[in-house]
Design an enzyme around this catalytic site. Structure first.
Site, mmCIF file in Angstrom:
data_model
loop_
_atom_site.group_PDB
_atom_site.id
_atom_site.type_symbol
_atom_site.label_atom_id
_atom_site.label_comp_id
_atom_site.label_asym_id
_atom_site.label_seq_id
_atom_site.Cartn_x
_atom_site.Cartn_y
_atom_site.Cartn_z
ATOM 1 N N LYS A 5 -6.822 4.294 8.419
ATOM 2 C CA LYS A 5 -5.787 5.174 7.877
ATOM 3 C C LYS A 5 -6.261 6.627 7.881
ATOM 4 C CE LYS A 5 -3.461 1.859 4.794
ATOM 5 N NZ LYS A 5 -3.391 1.336 3.423
ATOM 6 N N SER B 280 0.798 -1.230 0.000
ATOM 7 C CA SER B 280 0.000 0.000 0.000
ATOM 8 C C SER B 280 0.833 1.284 0.000
ATOM 9 C CB SER B 280 -0.976 -0.004 1.181
ATOM 10 O OG SER B 280 -0.335 0.355 2.358
#
Ligand SMILES: [Ca+2]
Ligand SMILES: [Ca+2]
Ligand SMILES: [Ca+2]
Ligand SMILES: [Ca+2]
Ligand SMILES: [Ca+2]
Ligand SMILES: [Ca+2]
Ligand SMILES: [Ca+2]
Ligand SMILES: [Ca+2]
Ligand SMILES: [Ca+2]
Ligand SMILES: [Ca+2]
Ligand SMILES: [Ca+2]
Ligand SMILES: [Ca+2]
Lengths: 195, 195, 195, 195, 195, 195
Positions: free
Chosen positions: E138, E95
Site C-alpha cells: 500500500k 481496511s
C-alpha cells in the site's frame, strides 16, 4: 402411508388430488381468515408455482367478489392464510388451482365444501379451468381415500375415459370449463355466514 | 450430550421431542411477548418447515382466541419471539407443531405448562393434529430425560404399541386428534394472568 | 496474531471468548445506541446463528427491562448497533450469547463492564445460560490476553476442572445458571446514566 | 399438446406467440385489475426478462395514459395482476412485450382485443417495437391454433417473406414500428368502459 | 493501470489504500448527501465486509455528532451515498474503514480533506483504529501516486519500520489509536459549512 | 445483427457504446418519469454494476439539481424508470455511466439529446468521468451505426489516437474530464420543458 379423506366440517378445507413420484394421493387445502390488512400467508412447504396458484385464486376472487355476495372491503380487512398439511413433503405445480380457489371461496363465504368431493385443475386469471396431468393416478388415490365425486377440467375427460371402467365405478365426475362452475359445484348452500 | 428435562417454570416454555440422525432428544420451545405490532421473530437455527409451524400456530391461535379468553387486539399489540435453544444445531420439520402451539398458548394466556410433560405432532390450520415419525426414538429420549407424560397424535398410537412394554413403563400417553385437546391437556389452570 | 485485552472503558464493550480452528482467542462485542426507532444493526462478518444471539439478547432485555431500571419506551426510541471487530474474520455460533447480552445491558444502562473480565455462554429466551464448547482453548487464550475473571455456564464447570491446575492459576471463575447472574456479575454499579 | 386459440371474450386477455425448444406455440397473457394501490403482481412461472417486459409495459402506459383516455389516478388506485397460464412451463424472454402492453391497455380501457389476433414483439420505454426471433415457428403455431391476424415488428417483415407462401396463406400480417400502432390495431372500439 | 492521486477538492472525497492480488493501489472513497430520510446507499461493487465498514462509520458519527458540531437531526434529514469508483473491480475487506469515516465526516461537516493524504485502517464501534494487512504494498502504491502523508494504526508502525528507508523517503506517517485522531488529522479547518 | 442509430427524438433517449465478446455495438439508454415518490426502476437485463451506474447518476443529479434549473422536489415527486433495450442480452459494467447520466438529465430537463451523438464513460460521485475499455471496437461500431460525434473521457484520448486515421474519419470526438461537460455537450438547448 396414503392420506384418507377426512370430513371437511370446517369452511376453508378442500380435498385436492396430487400426483407424486410414488403415485397419486389426496391432500387438503386449508385456509383461514383473521383480522388484518389483506396479507396472504402460504405454508406447507410449497414451491413457487403452487404459491402462484394461491395468488391467482385470491386475485380472481377479489375481481369476482359479487359471485359470493362479498363486499370488496372484506379483502382489505382480513389476512388470508393457506396451508397444505404434511409439511415434510415439498409440493409444487399448478394443479391445486381449483382446490385453492374453492378453499378461499369457502372461507370468505362461510359456506362449507360438499362431503366426499375432491378436485384437481389449473386456474387462470380469466376464469378458465385448464387440464392437468396424472389423472389416472389421482383418481385411483381418490377412490382409495373414499372420495365419491371429482371435479376435473372438461379437457381431462378423455383421460378418464381411458381408465378401465371398473376402476372408476362408484365415482361421479364433474367436468368443468369455468372456475365459476367449480365454486357452484363445490360449496354447500349458504346457511349462516361466518366471517 | 442429551438434554435433560428442566422445570418449565416460566410461561411459554414447552418440552418437545426431536428425532435426529443420532437418535431422539428433547428440545425446548420458548416464546416471549413484548410490546409491539404483531411481528413474529424466530430464532434457533430453524429450517423453513419448522418456521412454517410457528406461523401456523400463531395464525391458528388468532383465529381461535376465544379458547384462551384472549382479546383479538392482543395479537396486534405484542411482538412474538419463538426461540429453540442450542443454536449450533440446525432444526427442521413439522413435528414441533403442537409444541409451538402450546408455547404460544402459554405465553398469551400466562398459564404455565404442566411439569414433566413432552409432546410431538404436526399441526394444521383446521385444528387437526397429524402423526409424525421417529416415535420410538423420541419416547426413549423422553424417558432418559425424566419426562412422565407425552402427548401424541391418535394416529401415532400404533407406533407406541409396537414398543416393548418395559421401555415405556412409567410413561403416561395422551393421544389426541384436535389441537384444542393439546392446549387443554398441557396448560395449567389459569391463576394470575401475566400479559 | 492473538488479540490482547484492552481496557473496556466505554459502556457497551464486552470481552468474549472465541474458539476457532487455530485455537482460542478473545473478541470484543461492541454496541452503541443512537436516536431511532428500535432497529437492530449487526456488523462484523457474523453468521446467522451469531446474529440470532443478538436478537435473543435484545428481546430478552426488552422483556426484562425492569432488571436495569429501564423504561420500555427506550427500546422504541433507540437504534441498536452491535459490532464485532476484525471484519476480515467470519464469526458464527451461539457462544457469544451472554457477551452480547452484557453488551446491550451495558449500553442501555450506561453501566460499564468490570475490567479484565471475559465470558462465553449461549443464551435462551427463558433466561437460562447454556454450556458451550472449546472451554480449554478459550481459557488459555483468555489468560494470554491478561483476563483475570471468566463467566461460564455452571454446566461448563466440569470442563474447567479437567484442565491442569497450573494453566488456570490466577483466573477466577464464575459459574452461572441464569442470565440475570451474568448481568449482575459483569456490570459495574451505576454511577451516572449515559443514555 | 399445443394450445388452441380460445375466444378472448374478456378484456385483458391477449394471444401471444412463443418459441420454445419444441417449436412454436401460442400463449395467453391475462391481466386483471382490483382495487389497490398500484401494486403489480406477476404469475405464471415467468423469468426475470419476461417480468421486466411487464414493468416496461405498465410504466409506458402510465406515461402515455392520454392514449387511452385514462386519468393518471387510475394507476394508483388499482392493483394490476398479469398471469400467463400453464404454470408448469417456465417462460422467459422479451418477446411478449407487445402482448403484455396490449393486455394492460385492454384491462385499463375496458376495450376487448380483436378476435383471432396474435402478436409478438419486444417493447421499449420510448415507444418502439423491436424485432424478435423464432418468427417462422411462431407463425406456423399461430396458423395451427386458428389465428387469422398477426402483429409483428416492421423489422421482422423479412423473416415472414422468407417463409414459403403456402404456409402463411390465410394469415394477415400487420407490421408496426411503434407501440401506439399495436394498441390501435389490437383493441376494439370502446363501448362501455369497465373499470 | 495504477490510479494517480487527484486533488480531492470536493468535501467527501478521501484517498484510501488498497491491497489486491496484483499489488497495492490507491482508491477514492466518495460520499455525498441529498435531502432524504437517513438512507445509506453504497455503490462501487463492494463486498459485504466493506459495506459493513460504511455502516459502522455512519453509526459511529451519529453517536459522536458533537465532534463535528453536527446536530443529531441532520442524520435523519439527509440520504447518504458512498461510492468507490472503478465499478468494474470488486472490492472488499475492512481496511477502508477510516477512509469511509473520514469521507462521511467531511461530507457532513463540509470540511475538505487535506491534500496528498491517504489512509488505511479498520474501524470499531468503540472508536479504536485496528491494524490492517498489506502495508508495504500500500505504501509503495501511495508513493507512486504522489501521496505525501499517510495515516495508519499505531499497531501498523512495526510494518512500516520493516520497509527499507529509501522506499518511504519523503512520506510522512501519522500513527493513530483512536478514530477521533483520524478525523482531526484528515479534515481541513472549517471555513464555510456546505450542508 | 448490429443496432443502427435511430433518431433520439424523445427526451430521455441516449445512444451509448458497448463492448461485448463479439465486438462493439451501440445501445440505447431510455428513461421516463411518471408521477410517484422517487422510486428508481431498472430494466433491460442489467447486472449489478450497471445498476449501480444508474444509482450514481440519479444521486449525482439530485445533488446538482441547480445545473439543470431543477427544483429539489421534482426528485421526490417522480418515479424514474431506466430501460436498456434488447432484454435478451445481459448487460453489465460501469461504462454506460455518462449515458445514464445524460438520459436522466434529458428526462428531468425535458431537453432532447443532440442527434448522431454517442458516448461511453464511467461516472463518479464527485463529478469526474473515468476512462473505459474497448474504445476501438466501440468507435468502429459507432461509425457503422452512423454516429457522427462521440463523447469520451480525456484519459481515453490515447486509445483513439492509436486507431488508424481512416477508421475515425468523419467522426468528431469530445474529450471530457467532468460530468458537467457531458451534460453541456449532449443536451440541446431548452425549448419547452416537458415534465
Ligand atoms: Ca399423504
Ligand atoms: Ca389438486
Ligand atoms: Ca440436546
Ligand atoms: Ca416436538
Ligand atoms: Ca484476533
Ligand atoms: Ca463469547
Ligand atoms: Ca401450450
Ligand atoms: Ca408474444
Ligand atoms: Ca486503479
Ligand atoms: Ca483504505
Ligand atoms: Ca444490438
Ligand atoms: Ca456507454
Amino acid at each position: 402411508e396414503k392420506t384418507k379423506y377426512d370430513n371437511n366440517d370446517v369452511p376453508g378445507v378442500v380435498t385436492g388430488l396430487a400426483w407424486t413420484s410414488v403415485g397419486g394421493d389426496i391432500l387438503f387445502i386449508e385456509s383461514s381468515l383473521t383480522k388484518g390488512k389483506g396479507k396472504l400467508t402460504l405454508t406447507g412447504n410449497l414451491g413457487e408455482v403452487m404459491k402462484e396458484s394461491a395468488v391467482i385464486a385470491l386475485e380472481f376472487l377479489k375481481a369476482h367478489s359479487d359471485w359470493l355476495d362479498l363486499e370488496q372491503d372484506v379483502f382489505d380487512e382480513k389476512n388470508v392464510h393457506i396451508h397444505v398439511p404434511e409439511g415434510a413433503t415439498p409440493k409444487d405445480g399448478p394443479s391445486a388451482g381449483i382446490t385453492m380457489l374453492t378453499s378461499l371461496a369457502s372461507s370468505f363465504s362461510g359456506r362449507k365444501v360438499k362431503k366426499n368431493l375432491a378436485m384437481t385443475g389449473e386456474i387462470t386469471l380469466r376464469g378458465e379451468v385448464l387440464p392437468v396431468g396424472g389423472i389416472k393416478e389421482k383418481i385411483l388415490a381418490a377412490k382409495r381415500a373414499n372420495i365419491k365425486e371429482i371435479i376435473l377440467c372438461e379437457r381431462n375427460r378423455k383421460d378418464v375415459e381411458e381408465i378401465t371402467a371398473d376402476y372408476v365405478k362408484g365415482l361421479k365426475f364433474h367436468y368443468v370449463k369455468k372456475m365459476k362452475e367449480v365454486i357452484d359445484l363445490a360449496l354447500e348452500k349458504k346457511t349462516n355466514k361466518k366471517i
